[in-house]
Design a protein around this motif. Structure first.
Motif, PDB file in Angstrom:
ATOM      1  N   ASP A  29       0.835  -1.208   0.000  1.00 37.99           N
ATOM      2  CA  ASP A  29       0.000   0.000   0.000  1.00 37.99           C
ATOM      3  C   ASP A  29       0.869   1.257   0.000  1.00 37.99           C
ATOM      4  O   ASP A  29       0.589   2.219  -0.727  1.00 37.99           O
ATOM      5  CB  ASP A  29      -0.915   0.004   1.226  1.00 37.99           C
ATOM      6  CG  ASP A  29      -1.942  -1.124   1.187  1.00 37.99           C
ATOM      7  OD1 ASP A  29      -2.258  -1.580   0.070  1.00 37.99           O
ATOM      8  OD2 ASP A  29      -2.403  -1.547   2.270  1.00 37.99           O
ATOM      9  N   GLU A  30       1.940   1.244   0.802  1.00 37.22           N
ATOM     10  CA  GLU A  30       2.824   2.395   0.863  1.00 37.22           C
ATOM     11  C   GLU A  30       3.555   2.598  -0.464  1.00 37.22           C
ATOM     12  O   GLU A  30       3.728   3.733  -0.928  1.00 37.22           O
ATOM     13  CB  GLU A  30       3.830   2.222   1.998  1.00 37.22           C
ATOM     14  CG  GLU A  30       3.202   2.150   3.386  1.00 37.22           C
ATOM     15  CD  GLU A  30       4.234   1.950   4.469  1.00 37.22           C
ATOM     16  OE1 GLU A  30       5.400   1.683   4.123  1.00 37.22           O
ATOM     17  OE2 GLU A  30       3.879   2.069   5.659  1.00 37.22           O
ATOM     18  N   VAL A  31       3.983   1.489  -1.067  1.00 41.03           N
ATOM     19  CA  VAL A  31       4.694   1.583  -2.348  1.00 41.03           C
ATOM     20  C   VAL A  31       3.773   2.133  -3.432  1.00 41.03           C
ATOM     21  O   VAL A  31       4.143   3.042  -4.181  1.00 41.03           O
ATOM     22  CB  VAL A  31       5.252   0.205  -2.754  1.00 41.03           C
ATOM     23  CG1 VAL A  31       5.777   0.247  -4.185  1.00 41.03           C
ATOM     24  CG2 VAL A  31       6.353  -0.232  -1.803  1.00 41.03           C
ATOM     25  N   PHE A  32       2.549   1.608  -3.504  1.00 43.59           N
ATOM     26  CA  PHE A  32       1.611   2.076  -4.523  1.00 43.59           C
ATOM     27  C   PHE A  32       1.211   3.528  -4.296  1.00 43.59           C
ATOM     28  O   PHE A  32       1.064   4.307  -5.245  1.00 43.59           O
ATOM     29  CB  PHE A  32       0.364   1.185  -4.553  1.00 43.59           C
ATOM     30  CG  PHE A  32       0.610  -0.168  -5.154  1.00 43.59           C
ATOM     31  CD1 PHE A  32       1.307  -0.300  -6.340  1.00 43.59           C
ATOM     32  CD2 PHE A  32       0.133  -1.316  -4.540  1.00 43.59           C
ATOM     33  CE1 PHE A  32       1.538  -1.538  -6.904  1.00 43.59           C
ATOM     34  CE2 PHE A  32       0.352  -2.555  -5.095  1.00 43.59           C
ATOM     35  CZ  PHE A  32       1.063  -2.673  -6.280  1.00 43.59           C
ATOM     36  N   ASN A  67       7.213  20.429  -4.304  1.00 40.18           N
ATOM     37  CA  ASN A  67       6.583  19.202  -4.782  1.00 40.18           C
ATOM     38  C   ASN A  67       7.570  18.040  -4.769  1.00 40.18           C
ATOM     39  O   ASN A  67       7.212  16.898  -4.433  1.00 40.18           O
ATOM     40  CB  ASN A  67       6.047  19.414  -6.196  1.00 40.18           C
ATOM     41  CG  ASN A  67       5.090  18.318  -6.625  1.00 40.18           C
ATOM     42  OD1 ASN A  67       4.343  17.777  -5.817  1.00 40.18           O
ATOM     43  ND2 ASN A  67       5.120  17.970  -7.907  1.00 40.18           N
ATOM     44  N   ALA A  68       8.823  18.305  -5.150  1.00 39.14           N
ATOM     45  CA  ALA A  68       9.839  17.252  -5.141  1.00 39.14           C
ATOM     46  C   ALA A  68      10.059  16.732  -3.723  1.00 39.14           C
ATOM     47  O   ALA A  68      10.173  15.514  -3.505  1.00 39.14           O
ATOM     48  CB  ALA A  68      11.144  17.785  -5.724  1.00 39.14           C
ATOM     49  N   ARG A  69      10.132  17.644  -2.760  1.00 38.70           N
ATOM     50  CA  ARG A  69      10.319  17.218  -1.370  1.00 38.70           C
ATOM     51  C   ARG A  69       9.121  16.413  -0.858  1.00 38.70           C
ATOM     52  O   ARG A  69       9.296  15.457  -0.089  1.00 38.70           O
ATOM     53  CB  ARG A  69      10.551  18.444  -0.491  1.00 38.70           C
ATOM     54  CG  ARG A  69      11.947  19.057  -0.665  1.00 38.70           C
ATOM     55  CD  ARG A  69      12.093  20.332   0.130  1.00 38.70           C
ATOM     56  NE  ARG A  69      13.466  20.837   0.069  1.00 38.70           N
ATOM     57  CZ  ARG A  69      13.849  22.042   0.499  1.00 38.70           C
ATOM     58  NH1 ARG A  69      12.926  22.873   1.016  1.00 38.70           N
ATOM     59  NH2 ARG A  69      15.104  22.410   0.426  1.00 38.70           N
ATOM     60  N   TYR A  70       7.941  16.787  -1.284  1.00 35.51           N
ATOM     61  CA  TYR A  70       6.736  16.046  -0.884  1.00 35.51           C
ATOM     62  C   TYR A  70       6.822  14.593  -1.352  1.00 35.51           C
ATOM     63  O   TYR A  70       6.585  13.653  -0.580  1.00 35.51           O
ATOM     64  CB  TYR A  70       5.500  16.733  -1.467  1.00 35.51           C
ATOM     65  CG  TYR A  70       4.240  15.910  -1.359  1.00 35.51           C
ATOM     66  CD1 TYR A  70       3.534  15.818  -0.157  1.00 35.51           C
ATOM     67  CD2 TYR A  70       3.745  15.215  -2.471  1.00 35.51           C
ATOM     68  CE1 TYR A  70       2.379  15.046  -0.059  1.00 35.51           C
ATOM     69  CE2 TYR A  70       2.594  14.462  -2.381  1.00 35.51           C
ATOM     70  CZ  TYR A  70       1.914  14.375  -1.176  1.00 35.51           C
ATOM     71  OH  TYR A  70       0.772  13.614  -1.080  1.00 35.51           O
ATOM     72  N   LEU A  75       8.354   8.662  -0.826  1.00 35.23           N
ATOM     73  CA  LEU A  75       9.226   7.581  -1.289  1.00 35.23           C
ATOM     74  C   LEU A  75      10.096   7.057  -0.158  1.00 35.23           C
ATOM     75  O   LEU A  75      10.364   5.849  -0.060  1.00 35.23           O
ATOM     76  CB  LEU A  75      10.102   8.069  -2.446  1.00 35.23           C
ATOM     77  CG  LEU A  75       9.376   8.402  -3.750  1.00 35.23           C
ATOM     78  CD1 LEU A  75      10.327   9.086  -4.727  1.00 35.23           C
ATOM     79  CD2 LEU A  75       8.793   7.134  -4.384  1.00 35.23           C
ATOM     80  N   SER A  76      10.530   7.965   0.702  1.00 40.76           N
ATOM     81  CA  SER A  76      11.343   7.561   1.842  1.00 40.76           C
ATOM     82  C   SER A  76      10.517   6.753   2.846  1.00 40.76           C
ATOM     83  O   SER A  76      10.981   5.734   3.372  1.00 40.76           O
ATOM     84  CB  SER A  76      11.945   8.799   2.514  1.00 40.76           C
ATOM     85  OG  SER A  76      12.738   8.436   3.626  1.00 40.76           O
ATOM     86  N   ASP A  77       9.294   7.188   3.107  1.00 42.26           N
ATOM     87  CA  ASP A  77       8.419   6.458   4.028  1.00 42.26           C
ATOM     88  C   ASP A  77       8.100   5.059   3.503  1.00 42.26           C
ATOM     89  O   ASP A  77       7.914   4.115   4.293  1.00 42.26           O
ATOM     90  CB  ASP A  77       7.115   7.231   4.252  1.00 42.26           C
ATOM     91  CG  ASP A  77       7.320   8.521   5.036  1.00 42.26           C
ATOM     92  OD1 ASP A  77       8.372   8.638   5.720  1.00 42.26           O
ATOM     93  OD2 ASP A  77       6.459   9.419   4.946  1.00 42.26           O
ATOM     94  N   ALA A  78       8.026   4.916   2.181  1.00 43.26           N
ATOM     95  CA  ALA A  78       7.744   3.614   1.574  1.00 43.26           C
ATOM     96  C   ALA A  78       8.984   2.743   1.488  1.00 43.26           C
ATOM     97  O   ALA A  78       8.903   1.591   1.033  1.00 43.26           O
ATOM     98  CB  ALA A  78       7.145   3.806   0.177  1.00 43.26           C
ATOM     99  N   GLY A  79      10.126   3.269   1.906  1.00 43.33           N
ATOM    100  CA  GLY A  79      11.357   2.491   1.873  1.00 43.33           C
ATOM    101  C   GLY A  79      11.968   2.354   0.503  1.00 43.33           C
ATOM    102  O   GLY A  79      12.754   1.430   0.251  1.00 43.33           O
ATOM    103  N   LEU A  80      11.635   3.268  -0.408  1.00 43.98           N
ATOM    104  CA  LEU A  80      12.152   3.192  -1.779  1.00 43.98           C
ATOM    105  C   LEU A  80      13.423   4.001  -1.968  1.00 43.98           C
ATOM    106  O   LEU A  80      14.232   3.684  -2.848  1.00 43.98           O
ATOM    107  CB  LEU A  80      11.082   3.668  -2.771  1.00 43.98           C
ATOM    108  CG  LEU A  80       9.792   2.842  -2.792  1.00 43.98           C
ATOM    109  CD1 LEU A  80       8.767   3.487  -3.714  1.00 43.98           C
ATOM    110  CD2 LEU A  80      10.086   1.411  -3.223  1.00 43.98           C
TER     111      LEU A  80
END
Length: 235
Positions: A29-32, A67-70, A75-80
């Motif tokens: 869910d986080e990745v998607f 927007n990039a930081r958002y 992406l960081s929270d999803a571990g990507l």
């Protein structure tokens, strides 16, 4: 004494092993969610191409820094992605440098047995790609070493060249030796026969190292597929 800024060190993007995410896992869910935006996907692609700070990523995908930081936070929270280094701007401001958290991320659907088998195939395949790439460099160095060396200048002048700029067989200190003449002739003949007098994809495919690499990848794909199918049947 010059200013210490801007400061940009070489980024050591030591990405972790490939990551498999089951489609029914919470992590999916986080990745998607993180990749739901096309801008986020472009940012992740840019990070895999070259780790860089948020400002450079914003320029690369033509979006605002905010927007990039958002998207980077998502992406960081999803571990990507992960913060691999810190740079400093001309004003001495800290800039986080983002890099991939894993060599590859694969989302799959299946049971635990499928996950284990797919993970083994992925690790074996990526390891094989590295081996094939190293082998391709060795083949290229053995069969076409001249392609790995800087081009030899053959301009006319006082360095032992003839009127047309062709190296002579003079053994003087300012000219080419007979070995140089043979090496230059061999290089020219190899280039002409490989490319047919032109440049482009066909000439590149004629290189022995490239042919070895492409053939090795095809073999790896076939072996990985057969191994995975056989493993599934036994399971």
């Amino acid at each position: 004494m010059g200013s210490l800024f801007p400061f940009r060190s070489d980024v050591d993007a030591d990405a972790g092993s490939p990551r498999l995410v089951g489609i029914d896992e919470d992590a999916a869910d986080e990745v998607f969610d993180a990749l739901g935006s096309r801008t986020a996907r472009r940012i992740l692609t840019a990070i895999y191409d070259d780790p860089r700070p948020a400002s450079a990523l914003a320029d690369a995908v033509d979006t605002s820094l905010q927007n990039a930081r958002y998207h980077l936070d998502n992406l960081s929270d999803a571990g990507l992605v992960t913060v691999a280094d810190t740079w400093y701007s001309e004003r001495g401001t800290e800039m986080k440098v983002y890099a991939p958290a894993n060599d590859a991320v694969v989302v799959f659907a299946g049971d635990d047995g499928t996950k284990t088998g797919a993970f083994d195939v992925l690790k074996r395949f990526l390891g094989g790609v590295v081996g094939v790439a190293l082998g391709a460099l060795v083949v290229q160095a053995l069969l076409a070493p001249e392609s790995l060396l800087p081009a030899m200048g053959t301009s006319g002048g006082s360095s032992g060249s003839g009127a047309s700029g062709t190296p002579t067989a003079s053994g003087g200190s300012g000219g080419f030796s007979t070995m140089d003449v043979r090496r230059t002739t061999t290089t020219t003949a190899t280039t002409t026969s490989a490319s047919g007098g032109g440049h482009g994809p066909l000439a590149l495919l004629a290189e022995p190292g490239v042919a070895f690499f492409l053939g090795g990848i095809c073999v790896l794909l076939v072996v990985a597929t057969l191994w995975y199918v056989r493993t599934r049947r036994r399971g």
